[in-house]
Design a protein around this motif. Structure first.
Motif, PDB file in Angstrom:
ATOM      1  N   SER A 131       0.814  -1.224   0.000  1.00 42.47           N
ATOM      2  CA  SER A 131       0.000   0.000   0.000  1.00 42.47           C
ATOM      3  C   SER A 131       0.846   1.271   0.000  1.00 42.47           C
ATOM      4  O   SER A 131       0.329   2.352  -0.289  1.00 42.47           O
ATOM      5  CB  SER A 131      -0.926   0.026   1.214  1.00 42.47           C
ATOM      6  N   PHE A 132       2.123   1.149   0.327  1.00 43.34           N
ATOM      7  CA  PHE A 132       2.990   2.324   0.395  1.00 43.34           C
ATOM      8  C   PHE A 132       3.380   2.749  -1.009  1.00 43.34           C
ATOM      9  O   PHE A 132       3.993   1.994  -1.750  1.00 43.34           O
ATOM     10  CB  PHE A 132       4.230   2.023   1.230  1.00 43.34           C
ATOM     11  N   ILE A 133       3.003   3.986  -1.375  1.00 40.38           N
ATOM     12  CA  ILE A 133       3.358   4.538  -2.677  1.00 40.38           C
ATOM     13  C   ILE A 133       4.135   5.827  -2.453  1.00 40.38           C
ATOM     14  O   ILE A 133       3.663   6.733  -1.767  1.00 40.38           O
ATOM     15  CB  ILE A 133       2.107   4.837  -3.531  1.00 40.38           C
ATOM     16  N   GLY A 134       5.339   5.914  -3.036  1.00 38.65           N
ATOM     17  CA  GLY A 134       6.146   7.106  -2.891  1.00 38.65           C
ATOM     18  C   GLY A 134       7.554   6.782  -2.450  1.00 38.65           C
ATOM     19  O   GLY A 134       8.043   5.664  -2.630  1.00 38.65           O
ATOM     20  N   THR A 135       8.200   7.762  -1.851  1.00 38.58           N
ATOM     21  CA  THR A 135       9.568   7.609  -1.360  1.00 38.58           C
ATOM     22  C   THR A 135       9.624   8.048   0.097  1.00 38.58           C
ATOM     23  O   THR A 135       8.623   8.519   0.657  1.00 38.58           O
ATOM     24  CB  THR A 135      10.546   8.464  -2.194  1.00 38.58           C
ATOM     25  N   ALA A 136      10.808   7.931   0.687  1.00 35.37           N
ATOM     26  CA  ALA A 136      10.964   8.324   2.091  1.00 35.37           C
ATOM     27  C   ALA A 136      10.741   9.816   2.288  1.00 35.37           C
ATOM     28  O   ALA A 136      10.338  10.260   3.363  1.00 35.37           O
ATOM     29  CB  ALA A 136      12.352   7.927   2.589  1.00 35.37           C
ATOM     30  N   SER A 137      11.002  10.623   1.246  1.00 37.88           N
ATOM     31  CA  SER A 137      10.851  12.074   1.364  1.00 37.88           C
ATOM     32  C   SER A 137       9.562  12.589   0.735  1.00 37.88           C
ATOM     33  O   SER A 137       9.212  13.753   0.915  1.00 37.88           O
ATOM     34  CB  SER A 137      12.048  12.776   0.710  1.00 37.88           C
ATOM     35  N   MET A 138       8.844  11.747   0.000  1.00 40.14           N
ATOM     36  CA  MET A 138       7.593  12.167  -0.627  1.00 40.14           C
ATOM     37  C   MET A 138       6.653  10.973  -0.703  1.00 40.14           C
ATOM     38  O   MET A 138       6.725  10.167  -1.622  1.00 40.14           O
ATOM     39  CB  MET A 138       7.850  12.728  -2.034  1.00 40.14           C
ATOM     40  N   CYS A 139       5.800  10.848   0.297  1.00 41.28           N
ATOM     41  CA  CYS A 139       4.867   9.722   0.363  1.00 41.28           C
ATOM     42  C   CYS A 139       3.526  10.118  -0.243  1.00 41.28           C
ATOM     43  O   CYS A 139       2.961  11.151   0.106  1.00 41.28           O
ATOM     44  CB  CYS A 139       4.688   9.280   1.805  1.00 41.28           C
ATOM     45  N   LYS A 140       2.999   9.291  -1.156  1.00 36.55           N
ATOM     46  CA  LYS A 140       1.734   9.590  -1.817  1.00 36.55           C
ATOM     47  C   LYS A 140       0.558   8.855  -1.183  1.00 36.55           C
ATOM     48  O   LYS A 140      -0.570   9.344  -1.223  1.00 36.55           O
ATOM     49  CB  LYS A 140       1.835   9.227  -3.301  1.00 36.55           C
ATOM     50  N   GLN A 141       0.812   7.680  -0.632  1.00 37.43           N
ATOM     51  CA  GLN A 141      -0.282   6.907  -0.033  1.00 37.43           C
ATOM     52  C   GLN A 141       0.271   5.888   0.954  1.00 37.43           C
ATOM     53  O   GLN A 141       1.312   5.288   0.731  1.00 37.43           O
ATOM     54  CB  GLN A 141      -1.071   6.162  -1.105  1.00 37.43           C
ATOM     55  N   ILE A 142      -0.443   5.721   2.061  1.00 35.81           N
ATOM     56  CA  ILE A 142      -0.187   4.641   3.012  1.00 35.81           C
ATOM     57  C   ILE A 142      -1.543   4.137   3.499  1.00 35.81           C
ATOM     58  O   ILE A 142      -2.406   4.933   3.864  1.00 35.81           O
ATOM     59  CB  ILE A 142       0.636   5.097   4.232  1.00 35.81           C
ATOM     60  N   ILE A 143      -1.726   2.831   3.514  1.00 38.09           N
ATOM     61  CA  ILE A 143      -2.943   2.233   4.075  1.00 38.09           C
ATOM     62  C   ILE A 143      -2.531   1.405   5.292  1.00 38.09           C
ATOM     63  O   ILE A 143      -1.606   0.594   5.219  1.00 38.09           O
ATOM     64  CB  ILE A 143      -3.666   1.336   3.054  1.00 38.09           C
ATOM     65  N   ILE A 144      -3.210   1.620   6.411  1.00 37.93           N
ATOM     66  CA  ILE A 144      -2.935   0.826   7.606  1.00 37.93           C
ATOM     67  C   ILE A 144      -4.184   0.053   8.003  1.00 37.93           C
ATOM     68  O   ILE A 144      -5.306   0.516   7.831  1.00 37.93           O
ATOM     69  CB  ILE A 144      -2.408   1.683   8.777  1.00 37.93           C
ATOM     70  N   ARG A 145      -3.950  -1.133   8.525  1.00 33.78           N
ATOM     71  CA  ARG A 145      -5.019  -2.056   8.895  1.00 33.78           C
ATOM     72  C   ARG A 145      -4.923  -2.376  10.382  1.00 33.78           C
ATOM     73  O   ARG A 145      -3.828  -2.590  10.911  1.00 33.78           O
ATOM     74  CB  ARG A 145      -4.905  -3.343   8.071  1.00 33.78           C
ATOM     75  N   HIS A 146      -6.070  -2.405  11.040  1.00 28.22           N
ATOM     76  CA  HIS A 146      -6.141  -2.691  12.480  1.00 28.22           C
ATOM     77  C   HIS A 146      -6.522  -4.152  12.682  1.00 28.22           C
ATOM     78  O   HIS A 146      -7.332  -4.704  11.939  1.00 28.22           O
ATOM     79  CB  HIS A 146      -7.183  -1.784  13.144  1.00 28.22           C
ATOM     80  N   ASN A 147      -5.928  -4.773  13.687  1.00 25.53           N
ATOM     81  CA  ASN A 147      -6.224  -6.181  13.951  1.00 25.53           C
ATOM     82  C   ASN A 147      -7.645  -6.409  14.449  1.00 25.53           C
ATOM     83  O   ASN A 147      -8.167  -7.531  14.353  1.00 25.53           O
ATOM     84  CB  ASN A 147      -5.233  -6.736  14.993  1.00 25.53           C
ATOM     85  N   LEU A 148      -8.291  -5.367  14.984  1.00 27.70           N
ATOM     86  CA  LEU A 148      -9.620  -5.539  15.575  1.00 27.70           C
ATOM     87  C   LEU A 148     -10.748  -4.966  14.712  1.00 27.70           C
ATOM     88  O   LEU A 148     -11.916  -5.247  14.981  1.00 27.70           O
ATOM     89  CB  LEU A 148      -9.670  -4.875  16.953  1.00 27.70           C
ATOM     90  N   TYR A 149     -10.407  -4.149  13.706  1.00 31.60           N
ATOM     91  CA  TYR A 149     -11.445  -3.462  12.943  1.00 31.60           C
ATOM     92  C   TYR A 149     -11.408  -3.853  11.468  1.00 31.60           C
ATOM     93  O   TYR A 149     -10.364  -4.207  10.921  1.00 31.60           O
ATOM     94  CB  TYR A 149     -11.277  -1.947  13.062  1.00 31.60           C
TER      95      TYR A 149
END
Length: 221
Positions: A131-149
């Motif tokens: 889900s990580f799109i971009g670079t360390a200095s320019m991030c375009k997208q991050i998706i995080i998922r929860h273990n309970l939701y």
């Protein structure tokens, strides 16, 4: 994919609910004053997050909440947990797009950098693979998922989808209103000891005296 930008609501687009956020930081001065790297570069201060304002937009209802290091040193984790809790009752596109958009303004170059250390929390949430799109200095997208939701959080930078590169211009162009921001002597928030950041912040922010004109001068300008 479904459009997510707030200004599209008035343009007869179908959109999902969304969340916005904004960090405030302070400078921590290195113990040895400067840290050099390379031949011509040096670090004169490190930025650390000290607060975050969150707004949850569900249809015509907007609910806001403020998180601060002065209330809890785990405030960033508390903020992310709050986002997950609120996201579960919000509308999404469903299916593979069963996530709530968490939108920042110029976050790809700033807020994402502050958030990254907190997006992997063992036993609670993690960055979704691929889900990580971009670079360390320019991030375009991050998706995080929860273990309970079930619903996930997708962090995006609005500047990647809007022509305006200035927040004041963006609000005027798409909101039709003038953005009014106050003035604050940010240079006063220079912390000498990271371990005592809360104590030093309280000493500065609890003062009752009026700031002097000199306090509003910026060392960079």
């Amino acid at each position: 994919s479904m459009p997510f930008a707030p200004h599209m609501k008035e343009a007869h687009f179908h959109t999902t609910d969304f969340i916005t956020y904004d960090f405030e930081t302070c400078e921590v001065v290195p113990q040895n004053d400067t840290i050099s790297f390379g031949r011509k570069s040096e670090v004169v201060a490190e930025l650390i997050p000290i607060s975050c304002a969150v707004a949850v937009s569900e249809g015509e209802i907007v609910r806001s909440k403020f998180f601060s290091i002065r209330d809890s040193k785990t405030f960033v984790y508390d903020m992310i947990e709050h986002l997950f809790e609120k996201a579960q009752g919000m509308r999404t596109a469903g299916g593979r797009n069963n996530y709530v958009n968490v939108i920042g303004f110029n976050s790809g170059r700033f807020d994402f950098i502050l958030l990254l250390p907190y997006l992997q929390c063992e036993g609670r949430w993690y960055i979704e693979e691929g889900s990580f799109i971009g670079t360390a200095s320019m991030c375009k997208q991050i998706i995080i998922r929860h273990n309970l939701y079930e619903k996930r959080l997708r962090f995006l930078d609005l500047l990647l989808y809007a022509p305006a590169n200035d927040l004041k211009k963006f609000v005027k162009t798409f909101g039709g209103e003038e953005l009014r921001k106050g003035v604050f002597p940010y240079d006063l928030l220079r912390i000498n000891d990271r371990e005592n950041v809360v104590e030093e912040l309280n000493e500065i922010l609890n003062k009752t005296e009026v700031f002097s004109q000199f306090d509003f001068n910026n060392v960079l300008t």
